[in-house]
Design an enzyme around this catalytic site. Structure first.
Site, PDB file in Angstrom:
ATOM      1  N   ASP A   8      -0.701 -20.864  -4.358  1.00 41.21           N
ATOM      2  CA  ASP A   8      -0.722 -19.483  -3.898  1.00 41.21           C
ATOM      3  C   ASP A   8      -1.488 -19.509  -2.570  1.00 41.21           C
ATOM      4  O   ASP A   8      -2.214 -20.467  -2.289  1.00 41.21           O
ATOM      5  CB  ASP A   8      -1.454 -18.650  -4.958  1.00 41.21           C
TER       6      ASP A   8
ATOM      7  N   ASP B 115      -3.147 -16.320  -0.767  1.00 47.62           N
ATOM      8  CA  ASP B 115      -4.302 -15.413  -0.762  1.00 47.62           C
ATOM      9  C   ASP B 115      -5.257 -15.726  -1.912  1.00 47.62           C
ATOM     10  O   ASP B 115      -4.869 -15.623  -3.069  1.00 47.62           O
ATOM     11  CB  ASP B 115      -3.821 -13.954  -0.924  1.00 47.62           C
TER      12      ASP B 115
HETATM   13  P1  B16 Z   1       2.476  -8.825   2.543  1.00 44.11           P
HETATM   14  P2  B16 Z   1       0.069 -14.070  -2.544  1.00 44.11           P
HETATM   15  C1  B16 Z   1       0.359 -11.482  -1.944  1.00 44.11           C
HETATM   16  O1  B16 Z   1       0.204 -12.796  -1.560  1.00 44.11           O
HETATM   17  C2  B16 Z   1      -0.969 -10.745  -1.972  1.00 44.11           C
HETATM   18  O2  B16 Z   1      -1.807 -11.270  -2.980  1.00 44.11           O
HETATM   19  C3  B16 Z   1      -0.731  -9.271  -2.261  1.00 44.11           C
HETATM   20  O3  B16 Z   1      -1.965  -8.576  -2.255  1.00 44.11           O
HETATM   21  C4  B16 Z   1       0.202  -8.711  -1.177  1.00 44.11           C
HETATM   22  O4  B16 Z   1       0.502  -7.339  -1.428  1.00 44.11           O
HETATM   23  C5  B16 Z   1       1.493  -9.514  -1.175  1.00 44.11           C
HETATM   24  O5  B16 Z   1       1.181 -10.887  -0.938  1.00 44.11           O
HETATM   25  C6  B16 Z   1       2.447  -9.044  -0.087  1.00 44.11           C
HETATM   26  O6  B16 Z   1       1.885  -9.339   1.151  1.00 44.11           O
HETATM   27  O7  B16 Z   1       2.230  -7.348   2.596  1.00 44.11           O
HETATM   28  O8  B16 Z   1       1.682  -9.609   3.547  1.00 44.11           O
HETATM   29  O9  B16 Z   1       3.938  -9.167   2.568  1.00 44.11           O
HETATM   30  O10 B16 Z   1      -1.147 -13.815  -3.379  1.00 44.11           O
HETATM   31  O11 B16 Z   1       1.335 -14.171  -3.334  1.00 44.11           O
HETATM   32  O12 B16 Z   1      -0.125 -15.199  -1.569  1.00 44.11           O
HETATM   33 MG    MG Z   2      -3.669 -15.001  -4.635  1.00 43.88          MG
END
Ligand code: B16
Ligand code: MG
Length: 217
Positions: free
Chosen positions: A9, A11
């Site tokens: 992952d 984030d």
């Molecule tokens: P974006 P991951 C996710 O990333 C985040 O944890 C989540 O908080 C966010 O809403 C989602 O990506 C979409 O992100 O708005 O930048 O497209 O944890 O899967 O790396």
């Molecule tokens: Mg994450």
């Protein structure tokens, strides 16, 4: 069957962009007249942008038309991009570089499994684009975590089976996605929160690849 690939992952595992998502969503909620807590934000981790907005609006008791929701999601993304555009390799979380060099030495493949549409930009900012053999981001999937799509696509792109993969996740939804995909999941965070993970450690710092392989194989 033995482990051939590690799926990460983004984030909360490689970088702490969760804090930036939280700041940008909170700013939006505040402008709409309510607040969101850090605890509420936990439930947004790994959840797609539009699904996160739906959860936030429901939390604030608001129902808005689709065009307005698209506008708000774009506004939040603009604020988020302002924050992440300042990121550098200094933002890579402790232990990541050491862990990745061990992964390479062990001959394992790597994939990124992030539902963020901004994942490629962040990897570029921190200089880690080449650390992954496959990059699955929000532009390549139709379902966010806890759906396993993002990790199943990662395994498929690496041409390995789910049982040959280990997923590294910090979010409840992400751990569930890995488990639903039939993978061994290492949860990074608190055991009382990541109850579905096969192994929980505080972070990649001080974790060794051998330790993971011993448990997963
Ligand atoms: P974006 P991951 C996710 O990333 C985040 O944890 C989540 O908080 C966010 O809403 C989602 O990506 C979409 O992100 O708005 O930048 O497209 O944890 O899967 O790396
Ligand atoms: Mg994450």
């Amino acid at each position: 069957m033995s482990i051939k690939a590690f799926l990460f992952d983004l984030d909360g595992v490689i970088v702490d962009t969760a804090i930036y998502h939280y700041q940008a969503w909170r700013r939006l909620a505040n402008e709409l007249g309510f607040d969101i807590s850090g605890e509420f934000n936990e439930g947004l981790k790994g959840v797609s942008r539009m699904e996160s907005l739906d959860l936030i609006l429901a939390h604030g008791g608001l129902t808005l038309p689709d065009e307005k929701k698209i506008e708000l999601a774009e506004q939040k993304n603009g604020w988020y991009l302002e924050l992440v555009s300042r990121m550098t390799s200094d933002d890579i979380l402790p232990g990541v570089a050491t862990f990745f060099s061990q992964v390479r030495k062990a001959g394992l493949q790597t994939a990124l499994g992030s539902v963020s549409k901004n994942a490629p930009l962040i990897l570029e900012r921190i200089g880690m684009t080449n650390a992954f053999d496959a990059i699955i981001d929000g532009t390549k999937i139709s379902k966010g975590k806890p759906d396993p799509e993002v990790f199943l696509k990662g395994a498929a792109e690496l041409e390995v089976s789910p049982a040959e993969c280990v997923v590294f996740e910090d979010a409840v939804a992400g751990v569930e996605a890995g488990k639903r995909g039939g993978m061994f999941v290492v949860g990074l965070g608190l055991p009382e929160m990541l109850t579905k993970a096969d192994l929980v450690v505080p972070s990649l710092d001080n974790l060794t690849v051998d330790e993971v392989l011993e448990k997963a194989n």
